[in-house]
Design a protein around this motif. Structure first.
Motif, PDB file in Angstrom:
ATOM      1  N   UNK A  92     -13.120 -68.312  67.152  1.00 20.11           N
ATOM      2  CA  UNK A  92     -12.732 -69.591  67.744  1.00 20.11           C
ATOM      3  C   UNK A  92     -11.260 -69.574  68.125  1.00 20.11           C
ATOM      4  N   UNK A  93     -10.773 -70.691  68.681  1.00 13.88           N
ATOM      5  CA  UNK A  93      -9.428 -70.715  69.264  1.00 13.88           C
ATOM      6  C   UNK A  93      -8.285 -70.587  68.255  1.00 13.88           C
ATOM      7  N   UNK A  94      -8.485 -71.050  67.001  1.00 20.98           N
ATOM      8  CA  UNK A  94      -7.357 -71.111  66.056  1.00 20.98           C
ATOM      9  C   UNK A  94      -7.254 -69.928  65.106  1.00 20.98           C
ATOM     10  N   UNK A  95      -8.222 -69.040  65.152  1.00 20.48           N
ATOM     11  CA  UNK A  95      -8.218 -67.925  64.207  1.00 20.48           C
ATOM     12  C   UNK A  95      -8.259 -66.601  64.971  1.00 20.48           C
ATOM     13  N   UNK A  96      -7.664 -65.558  64.394  1.00 21.87           N
ATOM     14  CA  UNK A  96      -7.675 -64.265  65.100  1.00 21.87           C
ATOM     15  C   UNK A  96      -9.069 -63.654  65.089  1.00 21.87           C
ATOM     16  N   UNK A  97      -9.391 -62.846  66.105  1.00 20.31           N
ATOM     17  CA  UNK A  97     -10.699 -62.180  66.109  1.00 20.31           C
ATOM     18  C   UNK A  97     -10.798 -61.163  64.973  1.00 20.31           C
ATOM     19  N   UNK A  98     -12.030 -60.884  64.553  1.00 25.08           N
ATOM     20  CA  UNK A  98     -12.259 -59.911  63.484  1.00 25.08           C
ATOM     21  C   UNK A  98     -12.813 -58.637  64.115  1.00 25.08           C
ATOM     22  N   UNK A  99     -12.255 -57.501  63.705  1.00 25.75           N
ATOM     23  CA  UNK A  99     -12.808 -56.219  64.163  1.00 25.75           C
ATOM     24  C   UNK A  99     -13.633 -55.613  63.036  1.00 25.75           C
ATOM     25  N   UNK A 100     -14.839 -55.185  63.377  1.00 25.82           N
ATOM     26  CA  UNK A 100     -15.732 -54.587  62.378  1.00 25.82           C
ATOM     27  C   UNK A 100     -16.139 -53.203  62.849  1.00 25.82           C
ATOM     28  N   UNK A 101     -15.959 -52.232  61.957  1.00 25.35           N
ATOM     29  CA  UNK A 101     -16.347 -50.858  62.275  1.00 25.35           C
ATOM     30  C   UNK A 101     -17.718 -50.584  61.670  1.00 25.35           C
ATOM     31  N   UNK A 102     -18.691 -50.288  62.504  1.00 20.11           N
ATOM     32  CA  UNK A 102     -20.016 -49.900  61.995  1.00 20.11           C
ATOM     33  C   UNK A 102     -20.086 -48.384  61.920  1.00 20.11           C
TER      34      UNK A 102
END
Ligand code: GTP
Ligand code: MG
Length: 109
Positions: free
Chosen positions: A45-55
């Motif tokens: 969402x707009x107020x939080x940083x994106x999450x990166x996930x390594x599969x």
């Protein structure tokens, strides 16, 4: 970066694709086994940083531990309907939970 692991064919790639496309109902349901890794970025969402996930693919289980350094959270995916795989899934989970590198970083599984 978060880590997403689990035995082969448990739905990791499809789950992450779904999480990355929550607003799009029509995602492609076809996947190929992950040989190596996939990195997925999920918006919060707009107020939080994106999450990166390594599969890491299930076929890489013998070397999953090489990626445990500094990982704050692990998503462990199982296919609860696949009874023939539950034994393997449990053994891999036990290895994961007892690995010193994750215990040292107080990782949440
Ligand atoms: N019906 C159904 N099929 C699913 C679901 N999740 C995954 N699949 C199918 O199961 C197969 C394997 O899914 P993947 O997401 O590639 O599994 P994976 O855990 O990434 O597998 P590896 O990368 O080989 O470790 C694919 O054909 C998916 O379409 C689900 O929730 N329901
Ligand atoms: Mg995969």
């Amino acid at each position: 970066m978060l880590l997403c692991i689990g035995p082969e064919g448990t739905g990791k790639t499809l789950l992450l694709r779904r999480l990355a496309n929550l607003t799009k109902p029509d995602i492609n349901l076809t996947t190929v086994p992950t040989v190596g890794m996939n990195i997925t970025t999920i918006s919060q969402g707009p107020d939080l940083p994106p999450i990166s996930i390594r599969e890491l693919g299930g076929s890489m289980a013998p070397i999953w531990h090489s990626y445990y350094g500094g990982v704050p959270k692990v998503m462990y995916v199982i296919d609860a309907v696949n009874l023939t795989q539950l034994g393997e899934a449990t053994m891999l989970l036990m290895d994961l939970l007892s690995h010193p590198r994750l215990r040292a970083s107080q990782c949440t599984v």
